[in-house]
Design an enzyme around this catalytic site. Structure first.
Site, mmCIF file in Angstrom:
data_model
loop_
_atom_site.group_PDB
_atom_site.id
_atom_site.type_symbol
_atom_site.label_atom_id
_atom_site.label_comp_id
_atom_site.label_asym_id
_atom_site.label_seq_id
_atom_site.Cartn_x
_atom_site.Cartn_y
_atom_site.Cartn_z
ATOM 1 N N SER A 469 -51.326 10.454 6.622
ATOM 2 C CA SER A 469 -52.249 11.583 5.459
ATOM 3 C C SER A 469 -53.740 11.519 7.019
ATOM 4 C CB SER A 469 -52.652 10.343 4.879
ATOM 5 O OG SER A 469 -51.646 9.476 3.816
ATOM 6 N N ASP A 480 -53.450 22.195 16.708
ATOM 7 C CA ASP A 480 -53.965 23.313 16.783
ATOM 8 C C ASP A 480 -54.688 23.860 16.600
ATOM 9 O OD1 ASP A 480 -51.521 23.129 15.023
ATOM 10 O OD2 ASP A 480 -51.939 23.681 12.782
ATOM 11 N N LYS A 495 -46.826 11.499 6.171
ATOM 12 C CA LYS A 495 -47.518 11.889 4.854
ATOM 13 C C LYS A 495 -47.935 12.977 4.406
ATOM 14 C CE LYS A 495 -49.841 10.089 1.028
ATOM 15 N NZ LYS A 495 -50.959 10.855 1.282
#
Length: 690
Positions: A469, A480, A495
């Site tokens: 999460s 990224d 998740k």
């Protein structure tokens, strides 16, 4: 107020052995509570209106619900007869309609049958324990639920229990902790079975409702849960990291509430008498309140008796560890801060600089993304916050002149969404951290709104399959942006959904301070990395994988029933860093692989993984003593799983410990520093992009 959450995942731990029950107490739930119909109606209504999937309340949801409910009661198919299941399944298409009307009578029908069958089995268990057991017979017990079948007759059920008792006795004999044999082992098992039986017969209507409604809610996805008022209070405590009590963690063990941890700095810790492994047998309120026997009591009820307002006194009747004489301890309750769940940092020396000195690497261990929701609602400017705590550690690292930072998220199952965003902002200047899509397909980016960077140097993020999460939001954004390295298990948990916590009393009555009716934690959104990929089911893949048993455990999102599918949206515009590129990553991976190959401890871990996978692939367990003990001596797959779960779930506290695994991460960090320094003398090929 609706609270946004991106944790924690539901770890589906199913015990390999379900102990027998007995009808000692007459506290069985007999009928729904006065609010059950309203609660059930509201849960069904909100699922229909608000759940991300917009899945209708249809036959498919009914069939998922009944399968989960039966599995939760009888995971290894040792209680119900096949005829019971056939009778229950006649209603498999009707449950959604019944729940929509607020009708939970089916749960009581099943549970009454369950207790009836258990009461029949306990007689068999006692008979088996009283008779001879041949450990030289070369037979096997089914260890895989998918292979197991429900017994079709009393004789078949009895034989299944004979095998299970035999298995239990072999486990006790092989256990490093117990190594019990003969009558002592049989007595221990009998106490365990009867103790568990009493607790099961104490199941309240509220607990049965929670179990049944969760079978219904998790039919939509694994992270949508109904929380009873008690569970909701526990959840708030976990998020705020504070409670009022004595500061002791308890666990049921063979009829007793056993102390498993003393919270540092708490009332019990300062009193000094209560120790780990002490047994609490009775609890009394104040100086003269009646002492309540807590033997065989559910642990949640024991905790309720011990908790209380700060400044009040509680009396504990205790059997100290290793003794038999009872002691009476009087302890004044205090506000307990659960500091073991807080972020903590430590600086380590590793590697060698060109001048011969050691690099200094700051390591931050972050168990969760916590946030004091109540303090936030009150408008407090000093409420407990993950970001505030981590920033203080990073400021201290900057003062100490560290060369790199390692952020350890291996035990971090998630928490508050806003904390994940603001914490990521400590490492990037600005830009999108996560994108969120709702059930109508609307995509909204959530940006780092606090300009500036607290730590701008080399960054390594440690992950495991337990990182979920909020951890995946941070790790995905760092990857990224090319801001740092992701190191650890093959991938994180996977998740990729956002839950909102809806207070049922407030939703129903639309007034503040409504009657406590619990809450619905419901999946309403899915989150996506800045580049557009969801972490759902896939997780964040590490740049450098290190050997670890956790990679191979069935604890990922893809291992859970009814998990939502992977998805992606358009990538957001972002300014990437040039801290990481394929060339650097490839070199770091090669250097790490060489060290792992030459590391005796990592090679031992690889052998452990191979043995674990071999054992887990087996569908049956031998019950022949010599074979069983030989296999357990080589590796106990169940104990290995249990050990790993304890390591990743317990509140460890204290200083961060350096081991062979952290040593390798520190070596990667120092290699990373060296390669970055070399890159500064060459033109960079990794510029800003969108």
């Amino acid at each position: 107020m609706v609270r946004k959450l991106v944790g924690w995942p539901r770890w589906l731990l199913v015990s390999a052995l379900i102990v027998s029950l007995c009808p000692v107490l007459k506290a069985d739930p007999v009928a729904p509570g006065p609010s059950d119909r309203q609660i059930t109606f509201m849960v069904a209504l909100m699922l229909k209106r608000e759940h991300l999937s917009r899945h209708p309340l249809d036959k498919e949801i009914s069939q998922r619900c009944i399968a989960t409910f039966l599995k939760s009661l009888d995971p290894m198919k040792v209680y119900f007869y096949q005829s019971d299941i056939d009778n229950f399944m006649r209603h498999k298409d009707e449950l959604s309609d019944a729940i929509r009307r607020g009708d939970v009578s089916f749960a009581y029908t099943v549970f009454r049958t369950f207790l009836q069958r258990v009461d029949e089995r306990v007689k068999t268990v006692d008979a088996v324990l009283a008779g001879p057991i041949d450990f030289n017979v070369d037979e096997q017990m089914v260890a895989d639920r998918d292979v197991a079948q429900y017994p079709k007759s009393t004789a078949e059920a009895s034989d299944r229990w004979r095998q299970r008792i035999k298995y239990d006795l072999l486990v006790l004999k092989a256990s490093d902790k117990d190594k019990k044999e003969g009558q002592e082992a049989r007595d221990k098992l009998q106490r365990r079975y009867h103790s568990f039986a009493k607790r099961m017969h104490q199941t309240s209507s509220s607990e049965l409702l929670e179990m049944y409604l969760n079978s219904f809610t998790t039919a939509f996805d694994p992270h949508t849960d109904y929380m009873s008022p008690d569970t909701q209070r526990d959840f708030d405590i976990a998020m705020s990291l504070e409670l009022e009590g004595i500061g002791a963690q308890l666990q049921t063990e063979d009829s007793y509430a056993v102390v498993k941890k003393i919270v540092p700095g708490g009332a019990a810790d300062r009193d000094g008498r209560l120790k780990v492994e002490d047994k609490v047998v009775a609890v009394g309120e104040g100086d003269d309140g009646e002492m309540t026997d807590v033997t065989d009591m559910k642990i949640r009820d024991v905790v309720k008796l011990i908790r209380g307002k700060r400044g009040t006194l509680v009396r504990l009747d205790v059997i100290p560890v290793g003794g038999s004489e009872h002691k009476l301890y009087k302890i004044v309750r205090e506000k307990i801060e659960l500091k073991d769940s807080e972020a903590r940092g430590k600086v380590f020396e590793a590697g060698r600089k060109p001048n011969g000195g050691a690099y200094r690497v700051g390591v931050i261990e972050l168990p969760s993304f916590y946030r004091d929701m109540a303090g936030d609602r009150r408008g407090s400017t000093t409420f407990k916050s993950t970001t505030r705590d981590v920033k203080a550690i990073l400021d201290d690292f900057n003062r100490q002149g560290v060369d790199a930072v390692v952020l350890d998220l291996r035990r971090n199952g998630g928490g508050a969404l806003n904390e994940a965003i603001s914490l990521t902002g400590l490492f990037i200047n600005d830009g999108p951290v996560v994108q969120v899509k709702d059930a109508d397909g609307r995509v909204q980016p959530y940006n780092d709104i606090d300009p500036g960077v607290t730590w701008s140097g080399p960054l390594v993020v440690m992950i495991s399959k337990f990182s979920a999460s909020a951890s995946e939001i941070l790790a995905g954004a760092i990857q990224d942006y090319n801001r740092g390295l992701i190191v650890g298990d093959r991938a994180t948990h996977g998740k990729g959904t956002v839950q909102s916590l809806l207070d049922l009393g407030a939703q129903l009555f639309r007034v503040p301070n409504a009657e406590p009716m619990g809450a619905l934690k419901i999946t309403m959104q899915q989150f996506y990395r800045p580049d557009g990929d969801s972490t759902q089911k896939r997780g964040v893949v590490s740049d450098i994988e290190l050997p670890s048993l956790t990679t191979h455990l069935d604890v990922g999102e893809g291992d859970l029933d009814y998990a939502l599918p992977f998805d992606r949206v358009a990538g957001a515009s972002l300014k990437r860093f040039d801290n990481v590129n394929p060339g650097i990553t490839s070199q770091l991976r090669r250097l790490s692989e060489q060290r792992v190959q030459n590391s005796e401890k990592f090679q031992r871990e690889l052998r452990r993984i191979a043995r674990y996978k071999e054992q887990k692939a087996k569908k049956h367990i031998t019950l022949k003593e010599d074979k069983f003990l030989q296999e357990r001596a080589e590796l106990n797959a169940d104990k290995e799983e249990e050990k790993v779960f304890e390591e990743h779930s317990e509140l460890r506290g204290g200083e961060i410990k350096r081991d062979y695994y952290l040593d390798e991460v520190l070596a990667i960090a120092t290699d990373y520093i060296n390669l970055q320094q070399l890159a500064t003398v060459r033109p960079s090929t990794a510029g800003a992009s969108n």
